[in-house]
Design an enzyme around this catalytic site. Structure first.
Site, short mmCIF file in Angstrom:
data_model
loop_
_atom_site.label_atom_id
_atom_site.label_comp_id
_atom_site.label_asym_id
_atom_site.label_seq_id
_atom_site.Cartn_x
_atom_site.Cartn_y
_atom_site.Cartn_z
N GLU A 99 33.62 42.46 43.28
CA GLU A 99 33.46 43.10 41.97
C GLU A 99 32.10 43.78 41.81
OE1 GLU A 99 34.22 39.58 39.52
OE2 GLU A 99 36.31 40.20 39.31
N CYS A 116 38.67 36.66 31.40
CA CYS A 116 37.40 37.01 30.77
C CYS A 116 37.52 38.28 29.93
CB CYS A 116 36.31 37.17 31.82
SG CYS A 116 36.72 38.31 33.16
#
Length: 646
Positions: A309, A402
């Site tokens: 990421e 998230c």
């Protein structure tokens, strides 16, 4: 004559600098009561937020808190040790919504969950259900992956929001006990504290600054400074992924996990604001410039790699493999807003606008029920994807959830990011229908932005004794604008634009009116030639909106064989029937007749029209470009932002 404003609200939001902060601007109080963002926030309030508790229940987050509180039996549920944060982000979102609309059903849910969080906290202040239930209470032994301080940060932010919105102390008391516990454990060698360490995921740092702002306890600010400055010293093995390769003060470009980097930088901006630390301020400005110049997608999205990421290398900005996590877009807005307040510069709000309308808003569906964790700029013909955290298909919820509550909290707190004030007057950073107020003035705005470029401002109230300045941000993308104020009218050729700000200074009276007209002609955009992924391509933009093609609008094939003709003019077409009502851009293109490559897809680079290596022929086709933020709201299919040209 000026009169004292009757009920100017005190700004309530995620960032509240102290009276002694070294900041150029301070947040203003904004109310959004119509238009584009009002409608999207209404969906958030009506659909997304109320579903939160049920989704957190079905995913096991609330079950874990009941287990930790001794109110249930069973096993820990969830794939990750940081699932508590989904609860805290939802609580923060709900708190900001309650500040605007203290409705009873939402208030009751917040009160119930706050009580559950308080019951799960241990006597010494520690709180993390994974370590309490799964790891037998062993703490801080896996700072790289355990995310105990990351969870604490989101709890603290929820508590500050709850206290600011409702005035109630229950969750703030929980947060203070946890922060006091952390302060007793972490510190430099020789401080008498047992651990010199940092969390693998920055977050607690900026939360501690805000806890200092809310309570006045200086040690929370000092603890935030300790954590920020200990990143980059090899405490977690020296990995860029964890923001541990190089100290932030010495860094020359953003790197590693995008969300972790941006949360750390937001904290650095907070610290510079409160302490006047010029080195931290300069580092933030330097890294922001490097990020926007070399590592930011056209949509404002950040993060090149699905693997880890992270940002990737300079100019490494892929399309179909772009990560552009929704949380990274949110973190970018949070960091840029802090820099805008700290410096007073309009460029930070230029990026905020681009990110809000594109890279962020694509993360939630129009109905408020489905989400994107990643936001690519292309989905190829024939793409197969079953859904999930790293999917290009919208998903009801995620194993690592998230992003959805993070979207909820930004939409709920959005008014906080739109305007500011200083001793000279008020600054309008983003254009909405509603009111912008400081302690001395209230200005009303009416607009259908971003579909139309006219924004009408009316001074409603002012207590200023003399002249003050109404500052309007002229967006970076805008090439033509016009201003009408009373009998005066002027455009970009003679308007006093100062580093992105149009500053109008006079002794304003209630009823005075200013009309700003921003040119929204559609345009073709090309990337820096060092961005290999889009060389030879263009993108379609109109105002702050990036546009894209979707397969559903172009029957007869996919999108891989479409070529745009840049010599033909672009047209604008409002479609009230499409995607809740959007303005599209219509372009001319061709659907190429591509040869069968046989068993080998490579050919000579030379050729003639219609042959391999030559200019492609094909039938003309009308291209319908929709705003990027509404893609993936109809049937699954291909999508692309960057289009090859003939």
């Amino acid at each position: 004559m000026p009169r004292t404003p009757s009920a100017l609200p005190f700004p309530t939001g995620p960032v509240r600098p102290t009276p002694g902060a070294r900041t150029a601007l301070r947040p203003a109080a904004v109310t959004i009561d119509g238009g584009f963002w009002h409608d999207r926030r209404a969906t958030n309030a009506r659909v997304s937020l109320p579903q939160g508790p049920d989704l957190l229940e079905s995913a096991g987050n609330l079950h874990n808190l009941r287990l930790a509180a001794g109110r249930a039996e069973g096993d820990f549920q969830g794939a990750y040790p940081f699932v508590d944060t989904d609860v805290y982000k939802w609580l923060e979102a709900a708190a900001w919504q309650l500040a605007e609309d203290p409705g009873e059903p939402l208030a009751a849910e917040v009160e119930r969950i706050v009580a559950l969080v308080a019951a799960a906290q241990q006597p010494d202040g520690y709180l993390n259900t994974w370590f309490q239930l799964v790891k037998g209470g062993v703490r801080y032994q896996d700072l790289r992956w355990g995310h105990e301080l990351y969870c604490a940060g989101h709890l603290i932010q929820a508590a500050v929001a709850h206290h600011r919105a409702t005035g109630r102390p229950e969750l703030l008391d929980v947060a203070r006990r946890f922060a006091d516990h952390i302060d007793s454990v972490f510190g430099l060698p020789g401080s008498g504290k047992p651990i010199d360490g940092i969390d693998g995921h920055p977050e607690v740092e900026t939360a501690l600054v805000e806890l200092y702002r809310e309570t006045g306890e200086r040690r929370y600010l000092d603890l935030a400074g300790y954590f920020v400055d200990r990143h980059g010293h090899g405490l977690l093995g020296g990995e860029a992924y964890c923001q541990d390769r190089v100290p932030l003060r010495a860094a020359t470009n953003v790197e590693g996990h995008a969300v972790r980097q941006l949360y750390l930088l937001a904290a650095a901006a907070d610290l510079a604001t409160e302490t006047g630390d010029d080195e931290l301020r300069c580092a933030g400005e330097r890294l922001w410039r490097a990020m926007t110049a070399t590592k930011t997608h056209l949509t404002g999205g950040l993060g090149a790699h699905h693997d880890r990421e992270d940002f990737g290398d300079p100019y490494e900005l892929p399309n179909e493999r772009a990560y552009c996590e929704t949380c990274a877009a949110i973190a970018s807005v949070q960091w840029s807003w802090r820099l805008a307040l700290l410096t007073g510069e309009a460029r930070y709000s230029d990026l905020i606008e681009r990110t809000l309308f594109n890279g962020f808003l694509a993360g939630v569906s129009l109905d408020g029920e489905r989400w994107l964790y990643v936001n690519p700029l292309q989905v190829r013909d024939g793409h197969t994807d079953a859904g999930g955290d790293q999917s290009a298909r919208r998903t009801r919820w995620f194993r690592c959830a998230c992003c959805p509550p993070n979207v909820m909290r930004l939409l709920a707190s959005l008014p906080h990011y739109l305007a500011s004030g200083d001793e000279q007057g008020v600054q309008i950073h983003q254009f909405v229908t509603g009111t912008y107020a400081t302690d001395r003035v209230r200005v009303r705005a009416e607009t259908d932005y971003p579909w139309h470029g006219t924004v009408a401002f009316t001074v409603e109230e002012t207590s200023a004794d003399g002249p003050w300045t109404l500052s309007l941000r002229i967006p970076q993308w805008c090439r033509e604008f016009r201003v009408r104020s009373g009998a005066a009218a002027y455009d970009q050729s003679d308007a006093p634009v100062d580093h992105g700000w149009l500053r109008l200074t006079r002794a304003w009276e209630p009823g005075d009116r200013v009309v700003l007209e921003l040119g929204l002609e559609p345009r073709l955009t090309a990337a820096d030639p060092r961005v290999d992924a889009v060389r030879g391509c263009v993108a379609i933009e109109r105002g702050p909106l990036v546009h894209c093609l979707e397969q559903v609008d172009h029957p007869g094939g996919g999108l891989d064989d479409i070529v745009l003709d840049p010599s033909r003019p672009l047209a604008v077409k409002h479609r009230p029937d499409l995607l809740g009502g959007v303005t599209t851009v219509v372009a001319a293109g061709r659907r190429r007749r591509l040869p069968d490559p046989g068993w080998w897809p490579y050919t000579s680079a030379s050729g003639t029209e219609g042959e391999p290596g030559g200019e492609p022929d094909g039938e003309p086709v009308e291209l319908t470009a929709i705003p990027y933020h509404v893609w993936a709201n109809r049937e699954d299919g291909s999508m692309r932002v960057w289009l090859p040209t003939s």
